[in-house]
Design a protein around this motif. Sequence first.
Motif, PDB file in Angstrom:
ATOM      1  N   LEU A 140       0.855  -1.187   0.000  1.00 61.63           N
ATOM      2  CA  LEU A 140       0.000   0.000   0.000  1.00 61.63           C
ATOM      3  C   LEU A 140       0.888   1.233   0.000  1.00 61.63           C
ATOM      4  N   ILE A 141       0.718   2.081  -1.007  1.00 61.28           N
ATOM      5  CA  ILE A 141       1.510   3.303  -1.153  1.00 61.28           C
ATOM      6  C   ILE A 141       0.609   4.506  -0.881  1.00 61.28           C
ATOM      7  N   VAL A 142       1.129   5.459  -0.096  1.00 64.13           N
ATOM      8  CA  VAL A 142       0.404   6.699   0.198  1.00 64.13           C
ATOM      9  C   VAL A 142       1.346   7.874  -0.013  1.00 64.13           C
ATOM     10  N   ASN A 143       0.778   9.044  -0.233  1.00 62.82           N
ATOM     11  CA  ASN A 143       1.644  10.209  -0.401  1.00 62.82           C
ATOM     12  C   ASN A 143       1.800  10.967   0.917  1.00 62.82           C
ATOM     13  N   GLU A 144       2.625  11.998   0.866  1.00 66.18           N
ATOM     14  CA  GLU A 144       2.975  12.731   2.085  1.00 66.18           C
ATOM     15  C   GLU A 144       1.793  13.449   2.725  1.00 66.18           C
ATOM     16  N   THR A 145       0.759  13.729   1.955  1.00 64.93           N
ATOM     17  CA  THR A 145      -0.418  14.390   2.514  1.00 64.93           C
ATOM     18  C   THR A 145      -1.003  13.564   3.659  1.00 64.93           C
ATOM     19  N   LEU A 146      -1.136  12.253   3.427  1.00 68.42           N
ATOM     20  CA  LEU A 146      -1.676  11.384   4.468  1.00 68.42           C
ATOM     21  C   LEU A 146      -0.681  11.218   5.611  1.00 68.42           C
ATOM     22  N   VAL A 147       0.585  11.028   5.292  1.00 70.45           N
ATOM     23  CA  VAL A 147       1.590  10.835   6.348  1.00 70.45           C
ATOM     24  C   VAL A 147       1.636  12.066   7.254  1.00 70.45           C
ATOM     25  N   ASP A 148       1.588  13.253   6.665  1.00 62.48           N
ATOM     26  CA  ASP A 148       1.569  14.481   7.462  1.00 62.48           C
ATOM     27  C   ASP A 148       0.321  14.547   8.346  1.00 62.48           C
ATOM     28  N   ALA A 149      -0.833  14.178   7.773  1.00 65.77           N
ATOM     29  CA  ALA A 149      -2.089  14.218   8.540  1.00 65.77           C
ATOM     30  C   ALA A 149      -2.067  13.197   9.674  1.00 65.77           C
ATOM     31  N   LEU A 150      -1.488  12.034   9.444  1.00 62.61           N
ATOM     32  CA  LEU A 150      -1.381  11.036  10.508  1.00 62.61           C
ATOM     33  C   LEU A 150      -0.480  11.542  11.621  1.00 62.61           C
ATOM     34  N   SER A 151       0.590  12.216  11.239  1.00 63.20           N
ATOM     35  CA  SER A 151       1.505  12.777  12.236  1.00 63.20           C
ATOM     36  C   SER A 151       0.810  13.856  13.071  1.00 63.20           C
ATOM     37  N   GLU A 152       0.040  14.707  12.410  1.00 65.16           N
ATOM     38  CA  GLU A 152      -0.647  15.800  13.096  1.00 65.16           C
ATOM     39  C   GLU A 152      -1.802  15.312  13.976  1.00 65.16           C
ATOM     40  N   ASN A 153      -2.361  14.159  13.666  1.00 67.00           N
ATOM     41  CA  ASN A 153      -3.528  13.640  14.384  1.00 67.00           C
ATOM     42  C   ASN A 153      -3.208  12.360  15.156  1.00 67.00           C
ATOM     43  N   ARG A 154      -1.970  12.213  15.557  1.00 65.16           N
ATOM     44  CA  ARG A 154      -1.513  10.997  16.224  1.00 65.16           C
ATOM     45  C   ARG A 154      -2.275  10.777  17.530  1.00 65.16           C
ATOM     46  N   PRO A 155      -2.887   9.581  17.663  1.00 67.11           N
ATOM     47  CA  PRO A 155      -3.575   9.293  18.932  1.00 67.11           C
ATOM     48  C   PRO A 155      -2.561   9.084  20.058  1.00 67.11           C
ATOM     49  N   GLU A 156      -3.052   9.108  21.284  1.00 67.87           N
ATOM     50  CA  GLU A 156      -2.184   9.006  22.456  1.00 67.87           C
ATOM     51  C   GLU A 156      -1.300   7.762  22.420  1.00 67.87           C
ATOM     52  N   ASP A 157      -1.849   6.622  22.001  1.00 63.12           N
ATOM     53  CA  ASP A 157      -1.061   5.388  21.957  1.00 63.12           C
ATOM     54  C   ASP A 157      -0.388   5.171  20.599  1.00 63.12           C
ATOM     55  N   GLY A 158      -0.421   6.172  19.727  1.00 69.79           N
ATOM     56  CA  GLY A 158       0.201   6.070  18.405  1.00 69.79           C
ATOM     57  C   GLY A 158      -0.667   5.266  17.441  1.00 69.79           C
ATOM     58  N   TRP A 159      -0.322   5.332  16.182  1.00 65.80           N
ATOM     59  CA  TRP A 159      -1.068   4.586  15.160  1.00 65.80           C
ATOM     60  C   TRP A 159      -0.648   3.121  15.128  1.00 65.80           C
ATOM     61  N   ARG A 160       0.598   2.846  15.565  1.00 69.04           N
ATOM     62  CA  ARG A 160       1.157   1.497  15.580  1.00 69.04           C
ATOM     63  C   ARG A 160       1.154   0.856  14.196  1.00 69.04           C
ATOM     64  N   VAL A 161       1.616   1.642  13.215  1.00 71.49           N
ATOM     65  CA  VAL A 161       1.795   1.179  11.845  1.00 71.49           C
ATOM     66  C   VAL A 161       3.230   1.495  11.427  1.00 71.49           C
ATOM     67  N   MET A 162       3.628   0.981  10.276  1.00 64.36           N
ATOM     68  CA  MET A 162       4.950   1.283   9.736  1.00 64.36           C
ATOM     69  C   MET A 162       4.783   2.207   8.532  1.00 64.36           C
ATOM     70  N   VAL A 163       5.608   3.247   8.493  1.00 64.12           N
ATOM     71  CA  VAL A 163       5.629   4.177   7.367  1.00 64.12           C
ATOM     72  C   VAL A 163       7.070   4.176   6.857  1.00 64.12           C
TER      73      VAL A 163
END
Length: 190
Positions: free
Chosen positions: A161-184
């Motif tokens: 699964l490939i995503v662009n930086e728009t999503l990665v930035d949004a995940l970083s900005e909206n990180r839940p308290e316990d983290g997303w627990r995924v690999m980027v």
Amino acid sequence: MNYYQLSRNHFEDYGVTQNPVLPGHTSFLTGHVIHDTLPVLEFEVNYPDDVPLPHLFGNRVPLISPEMAGVMSSVGIDNFELFPALITNPISGKKWDNYLAFNVVGLVKAADMQRSSFDELMSAGIDNMETPLVAFREVVLIGEKLAGLKMFRMLESPDTLIVNETLVDALSENRPEDGWRVMVTDVDVS
């Protein structure tokens, strides 16, 4: 535009131990819209009751949290389908009914096979496949084939699964308290 591989955390000690039975030729890895009416998809996991589920995990049928799906939608990613899921730990009896089966629509032949490193799983031509089926160790994308895509699966490796930086930035900005627990993982673009 920078691109990344988004995947389940391969260092998790737990995961899906049983996938649901899917009707007919239904697949969550072909990049196609699922036209079948699906029942609530039932999964079994070995996550202990006191370990929170990651926000993206699974194998043959990926599972996603509503929070992560919401972040995707908030940045304009709309090429995915969500289906109700029921996750159970059969040993403890704990159930999670707030996760969704996650189908990404879009399969793109965008790998620079000369610059990527991979293990070939199946040769081109078998079962009418136009490209070999591979497991990437490192993927390099051909920039001109991306056309600003925000999220897609790789034709050469449908579980990639490939995503662009728009999503990665949004995940970083909206990180839940316990983290997303995924690999980027960074992906090179030629």
